[in-house]
Structure formats: C-alpha cells, structure tokens
Design an enzyme around this catalytic site. Structure first.
Site, PDB file in Angstrom:
ATOM      1  N   LYS A  13       0.902  -1.038  -0.110  1.00  0.00           N
ATOM      2  CA  LYS A  13      -0.049   0.177   0.086  1.00  0.00           C
ATOM      3  C   LYS A  13       0.914   1.157  -0.019  1.00  0.00           C
ATOM      4  O   LYS A  13       0.814   2.255  -0.729  1.00  0.00           O
ATOM      5  CB  LYS A  13      -0.946   0.104   1.508  1.00  0.00           C
ATOM      6  CG  LYS A  13      -1.857  -1.191   1.601  1.00  0.00           C
ATOM      7  CD  LYS A  13      -2.572  -1.376   2.646  1.00  0.00           C
ATOM      8  CE  LYS A  13      -1.968  -1.139   4.056  1.00  0.00           C
ATOM      9  NZ  LYS A  13      -1.319  -2.628   4.168  1.00  0.00           N
ATOM     10  N   ARG A  87      -9.830   0.700   8.701  1.00  0.00           N
ATOM     11  CA  ARG A  87      -9.619  -0.595   9.198  1.00  0.00           C
ATOM     12  C   ARG A  87     -10.526  -1.485   9.769  1.00  0.00           C
ATOM     13  O   ARG A  87     -10.420  -2.591  10.235  1.00  0.00           O
ATOM     14  CB  ARG A  87      -8.290  -0.534   9.665  1.00  0.00           C
ATOM     15  CG  ARG A  87      -6.948  -0.519   9.354  1.00  0.00           C
ATOM     16  CD  ARG A  87      -5.869  -0.604  10.456  1.00  0.00           C
ATOM     17  NE  ARG A  87      -4.742  -1.298   9.873  1.00  0.00           N
ATOM     18  CZ  ARG A  87      -3.372  -0.705   9.505  1.00  0.00           C
ATOM     19  NH1 ARG A  87      -3.559   0.459   9.128  1.00  0.00           N
ATOM     20  NH2 ARG A  87      -2.640  -1.322   9.268  1.00  0.00           N
ATOM     21  N   ARG A 126      12.175  -5.314   4.864  1.00  0.00           N
ATOM     22  CA  ARG A 126      11.643  -3.814   4.634  1.00  0.00           C
ATOM     23  C   ARG A 126      12.543  -2.723   5.500  1.00  0.00           C
ATOM     24  O   ARG A 126      12.887  -3.079   6.651  1.00  0.00           O
ATOM     25  CB  ARG A 126      10.284  -3.591   4.768  1.00  0.00           C
ATOM     26  CG  ARG A 126      10.002  -1.871   4.768  1.00  0.00           C
ATOM     27  CD  ARG A 126       8.462  -1.726   4.928  1.00  0.00           C
ATOM     28  NE  ARG A 126       8.150  -2.097   5.904  1.00  0.00           N
ATOM     29  CZ  ARG A 126       6.528  -2.169   6.331  1.00  0.00           C
ATOM     30  NH1 ARG A 126       5.651  -1.634   5.379  1.00  0.00           N
ATOM     31  NH2 ARG A 126       5.924  -2.593   7.183  1.00  0.00           N
ATOM     32  N   ARG A 160      11.246  -0.748  11.026  1.00  0.00           N
ATOM     33  CA  ARG A 160      10.173  -0.489  12.035  1.00  0.00           C
ATOM     34  C   ARG A 160      10.114  -1.334  12.985  1.00  0.00           C
ATOM     35  O   ARG A 160      10.578  -2.718  13.044  1.00  0.00           O
ATOM     36  CB  ARG A 160       8.799  -0.372  11.200  1.00  0.00           C
ATOM     37  CG  ARG A 160       8.283   0.662  10.541  1.00  0.00           C
ATOM     38  CD  ARG A 160       7.104   0.583   9.698  1.00  0.00           C
ATOM     39  NE  ARG A 160       6.076  -0.088  10.148  1.00  0.00           N
ATOM     40  CZ  ARG A 160       4.912  -0.222   9.364  1.00  0.00           C
ATOM     41  NH1 ARG A 160       4.656   0.172   8.394  1.00  0.00           N
ATOM     42  NH2 ARG A 160       3.922  -0.922   9.911  1.00  0.00           N
ATOM     43  N   ARG A 171      -0.470  -8.639  13.465  1.00  0.00           N
ATOM     44  CA  ARG A 171      -1.450  -7.494  12.584  1.00  0.00           C
ATOM     45  C   ARG A 171      -2.179  -8.313  11.462  1.00  0.00           C
ATOM     46  O   ARG A 171      -3.258  -7.874  10.937  1.00  0.00           O
ATOM     47  CB  ARG A 171      -0.057  -6.899  11.965  1.00  0.00           C
ATOM     48  CG  ARG A 171       0.365  -5.969  12.900  1.00  0.00           C
ATOM     49  CD  ARG A 171       1.858  -5.388  12.447  1.00  0.00           C
ATOM     50  NE  ARG A 171       2.132  -4.819  11.170  1.00  0.00           N
ATOM     51  CZ  ARG A 171       3.417  -4.741  10.515  1.00  0.00           C
ATOM     52  NH1 ARG A 171       4.406  -5.181  10.914  1.00  0.00           N
ATOM     53  NH2 ARG A 171       3.233  -4.203   9.453  1.00  0.00           N
TER      54      ARG A 171
HETATM   55  P1  AP5 Z   1       4.787  -1.525   1.969  1.00  0.00           P
HETATM   56  O1  AP5 Z   1       4.645  -0.686   0.559  1.00  0.00           O
HETATM   57  O2  AP5 Z   1       5.705  -0.884   2.785  1.00  0.00           O
HETATM   58  O3  AP5 Z   1       3.534  -2.276   2.321  1.00  0.00           O
HETATM   59  P2  AP5 Z   1       2.246  -2.010   3.241  1.00  0.00           P
HETATM   60  O4  AP5 Z   1       1.113  -2.395   2.395  1.00  0.00           O
HETATM   61  O5  AP5 Z   1       2.405  -0.210   3.137  1.00  0.00           O
HETATM   62  O6  AP5 Z   1       2.562  -2.678   4.512  1.00  0.00           O
HETATM   63  P3  AP5 Z   1       2.809  -1.954   5.909  1.00  0.00           P
HETATM   64  O7  AP5 Z   1       3.344  -2.922   6.994  1.00  0.00           O
HETATM   65  O8  AP5 Z   1       2.995  -0.235   5.998  1.00  0.00           O
HETATM   66  O9  AP5 Z   1       1.064  -1.676   6.330  1.00  0.00           O
HETATM   67  P4  AP5 Z   1       0.533  -1.994   7.761  1.00  0.00           P
HETATM   68  O10 AP5 Z   1      -1.064  -1.797   7.270  1.00  0.00           O
HETATM   69  O11 AP5 Z   1       0.580  -3.208   8.650  1.00  0.00           O
HETATM   70  O12 AP5 Z   1       1.201  -0.957   8.666  1.00  0.00           O
HETATM   71  P5  AP5 Z   1       0.598   0.797   8.969  1.00  0.00           P
HETATM   72  O13 AP5 Z   1       1.763   1.315   9.114  1.00  0.00           O
HETATM   73  O14 AP5 Z   1      -0.450   0.999   8.120  1.00  0.00           O
HETATM   74  O15 AP5 Z   1       5.648  -2.983   1.328  1.00  0.00           O
HETATM   75  C1  AP5 Z   1       6.249  -3.828   2.273  1.00  0.00           C
HETATM   76  C2  AP5 Z   1       7.758  -4.224   1.526  1.00  0.00           C
HETATM   77  O16 AP5 Z   1       7.446  -4.926   0.281  1.00  0.00           O
HETATM   78  C3  AP5 Z   1       8.574  -3.117   1.202  1.00  0.00           C
HETATM   79  O17 AP5 Z   1       9.909  -3.631   1.589  1.00  0.00           O
HETATM   80  C4  AP5 Z   1       8.270  -3.038  -0.058  1.00  0.00           C
HETATM   81  O18 AP5 Z   1       9.782  -2.522  -0.896  1.00  0.00           O
HETATM   82  C5  AP5 Z   1       8.148  -4.642  -0.547  1.00  0.00           C
HETATM   83  N1  AP5 Z   1       7.167  -4.440  -1.839  1.00  0.00           N
HETATM   84  C6  AP5 Z   1       6.106  -3.726  -2.003  1.00  0.00           C
HETATM   85  N2  AP5 Z   1       5.519  -4.132  -3.157  1.00  0.00           N
HETATM   86  C7  AP5 Z   1       6.104  -5.080  -3.614  1.00  0.00           C
HETATM   87  C8  AP5 Z   1       5.878  -5.996  -4.821  1.00  0.00           C
HETATM   88  N3  AP5 Z   1       4.984  -5.815  -5.763  1.00  0.00           N
HETATM   89  N4  AP5 Z   1       6.890  -6.706  -5.176  1.00  0.00           N
HETATM   90  C9  AP5 Z   1       7.880  -7.264  -4.386  1.00  0.00           C
HETATM   91  N5  AP5 Z   1       8.100  -6.325  -3.116  1.00  0.00           N
HETATM   92  C10 AP5 Z   1       7.280  -5.375  -2.900  1.00  0.00           C
HETATM   93  O19 AP5 Z   1       0.039   0.445  10.482  1.00  0.00           O
HETATM   94  C11 AP5 Z   1       0.972  -0.025  11.548  1.00  0.00           C
HETATM   95  C12 AP5 Z   1       0.232  -0.161  12.782  1.00  0.00           C
HETATM   96  O20 AP5 Z   1      -0.552   1.251  13.138  1.00  0.00           O
HETATM   97  C13 AP5 Z   1      -0.927  -1.002  12.836  1.00  0.00           C
HETATM   98  O21 AP5 Z   1      -0.429  -2.319  13.147  1.00  0.00           O
HETATM   99  C14 AP5 Z   1      -1.842  -0.580  14.019  1.00  0.00           C
HETATM  100  O22 AP5 Z   1      -1.101  -0.643  15.285  1.00  0.00           O
HETATM  101  C15 AP5 Z   1      -1.570   1.070  13.676  1.00  0.00           C
HETATM  102  N6  AP5 Z   1      -2.758   1.587  12.753  1.00  0.00           N
HETATM  103  C16 AP5 Z   1      -2.616   2.103  11.290  1.00  0.00           C
HETATM  104  N7  AP5 Z   1      -3.778   2.590  10.790  1.00  0.00           N
HETATM  105  C17 AP5 Z   1      -4.695   2.380  11.785  1.00  0.00           C
HETATM  106  C18 AP5 Z   1      -6.138   2.374  11.760  1.00  0.00           C
HETATM  107  N8  AP5 Z   1      -6.691   2.871  10.784  1.00  0.00           N
HETATM  108  N9  AP5 Z   1      -6.797   1.967  12.814  1.00  0.00           N
HETATM  109  C19 AP5 Z   1      -6.110   1.500  13.898  1.00  0.00           C
HETATM  110  N10 AP5 Z   1      -4.847   1.428  14.051  1.00  0.00           N
HETATM  111  C20 AP5 Z   1      -4.124   1.707  12.898  1.00  0.00           C
END
Ligand code: AP5
Length: 214
Positions: A13, A87, A126, A160, A171
């Site tokens: 994402k 979410r 990552r 992270r 997660r």
């Molecule tokens: P990346 O693009 O970083 O993946 P992502 O989907 O953004 O993953 P996140 O871990 O950031 O998502 P998340 O939803 O767990 O975390 P968030 O920060 O929102 O890609 C991942 C890796 O793969 C990278 O190294 C990239 O280079 C590689 N890659 C990407 N695409 C690729 C491809 N096509 N092929 C090969 N490699 C590829 O949330 C973190 C925490 O915050 C949550 O656990 C929760 O505690 C809290 N939180 C956040 N939002 C909320 C909410 N709305 N409600 C409640 N709690 C929340």
C-alpha cells in the site's frame, strides 16, 4: 479522485501510494505514518499508541478518525489516498460521513491481494529512508547505490519496531478479524476493485493506473 488502498500488512500500500503522490499529485494519508509521528513526538497520545502498535494491535477508532478528520479539512490537491485507513467498519462509516460533510466522495477502493506466505519476507526485509520515507526491501527493491536513497540522497535508513514475525502475525490476525470485512462492505457499495499485489511493483502500478483511468 479519493481512493482507498486496502490490503494486509506488507501488501504494498505504502509503496504504491508514494508513486501516486509523485505521478498524480495526490495526498497520501497513512494512519500508520501519522501514528508513528505521534509516537516519535513523545506526546501523551504517542505514548498511548506506541505499545499497541508494537504488539500489532489496532489503535482505537476514536484516535485514528480524529487524525483523518484533521487532514480532510486541508487542501485535497489531486485527491486523497487513504493508506491503512479505514481498518474497521466503524472507521469506514466515519470516513463516509467525513467525506460527505466536506463535500467530497469516495471514487474507488483498490484491494491489493497477496499471499500470506509472501508477507513475512516482505515485512522482515523492509527498510525506509529516515529522511523522506522512501520504501526499500533487502531483495526486491534496493537503492541504486547501497545505503543511499534514490529519492533524496539520504544515507540514514531505518526499520520499523513492528516489522518482526511475532508482530506481523498479530497484525495479520487483526486484519482478518477486523479489516477484511471491508472487502464485502465496499463490494456492496460498488466501489471495490482488485489487483494482484504479488506482481512486480511496476505491474501493480499499471494495474492501479488502469483502475484510476477507467
Ligand atoms: P509496503 O509498501 O511498505 O507495504 P504496506 O502495505 O504499506 O505495509 P505496512 O506494513 O505499512 O502496512 P500496515 O498496514 O501493517 O502498517 P501501517 O503503517 O498502516 O511494502 C512492504 C515491503 O514489500 C517493502 O519492503 C516493499 O519494498 C516491498 N514490496 C512492495 N510491493 C512489492 C511488490 N509488488 N513486489 C515485491 N516487493 C514489494 O500500520 C502500523 C500499525 O499502526 C498497525 O498495526 C496499527 O497498530 C496502527 N494503525 C495504523 N492505521 C490504523 C487504523 N486505521 N486503525 C487502527 N490502528 C491503525
């Protein structure tokens, strides 16, 4: 255009959102990034969310809806990309109300489908540029020069605290229990589009562009 990128942790994402910001002048609203900023700022809210995030649990709806509400009041430029929000069904309902109250609408929800097995490798490999946030991977997306960010030339990279296998499993559990029902919710609203998140980064970009340009 206002869109949601929906998918489990590591689906790509953030990677795709950054590309849309560069190419379409859109604004990325990542609740994960906002919560990490709050955490680093040492505020009371930051202290509250730090432990929750490290465990891989979801932060309360009230906190994240408040964060998004503030952002929607600002300039929308080429439109908002909601990355990691909503979410829960309560967050999805809140988003619909917030958009309506600011005279905006939701154009598309893009579900990035991936295989759970691939997520462990993606998450544990990552790292990001500490200066501009560009996302890299030990194997699939390395900078042209090791340790130097392609986007800004920064030389400090960071990983992270929640990018480990235990936190990822929690997660994922949260995703399947609380977030995946949104797939049916947005399908019923006629907004859902699905792309193969396991494809190469450029192919995923092309699939998303096809949805947005349709
Ligand atoms: P990346 O693009 O970083 O993946 P992502 O989907 O953004 O993953 P996140 O871990 O950031 O998502 P998340 O939803 O767990 O975390 P968030 O920060 O929102 O890609 C991942 C890796 O793969 C990278 O190294 C990239 O280079 C590689 N890659 C990407 N695409 C690729 C491809 N096509 N092929 C090969 N490699 C590829 O949330 C973190 C925490 O915050 C949550 O656990 C929760 O505690 C809290 N939180 C956040 N939002 C909320 C909410 N709305 N409600 C409640 N709690 C929340």
């Amino acid at each position: 255009m206002n869109i949601i990128l929906l998918g489990p942790p590591g689906a790509g994402k953030g990677t795709q959102a950054r590309h849309l910001v560069e190419t379409r002048d859109m604004i990325q609203l990542s609740t994960g990034d906002m919560l990490r900023e709050a955490k680093d700022s040492g505020t009371e809210m930051g202290r509250k969310v730090a432990e929750v995030m490290a465990r891989g649990d979801l932060v309360t709806d009230e906190i994240v809806i408040g964060l998004i509400r503030e952002k929607l009041e600002g300039d929308s430029k080429g439109g908002f990309i909601f990355d990691g929000f909503p979410r829960t069904l309560a967050q999805a309902d809140a988003l619909a109300e917030l958009l309506q109250s600011t005279g905006q609408s939701l154009d598309a929800v893009i579900e990035m489908q991936v295989d759970d097995e691939a997520l462990v490798e993606r998450i544990t490999g990552r790292y990001t540029c500490a200066n501009c946030g560009e996302v890299y991977h030990d194997v699939t997306k390395r900078p042209a020069v090791d340790g130097v960010c392609d986007s800004c030339g920064g030389t400090e990279m960071k990983r992270r605290a929640d990018d480990n296998e235990d936190s990822l499993r929690q997660r994922l559990m949260e995703y399947y229990k609380k977030t995946s029902p949104l797939i049916g919710y947005y399908y019923a609203k006629g907004k859902l589009h699905t792309v193969d998140g396991l494809a190469d980064i450029d192919d995923v970009r092309a699939a998303i562009a096809a949805v947005l340009d349709a």
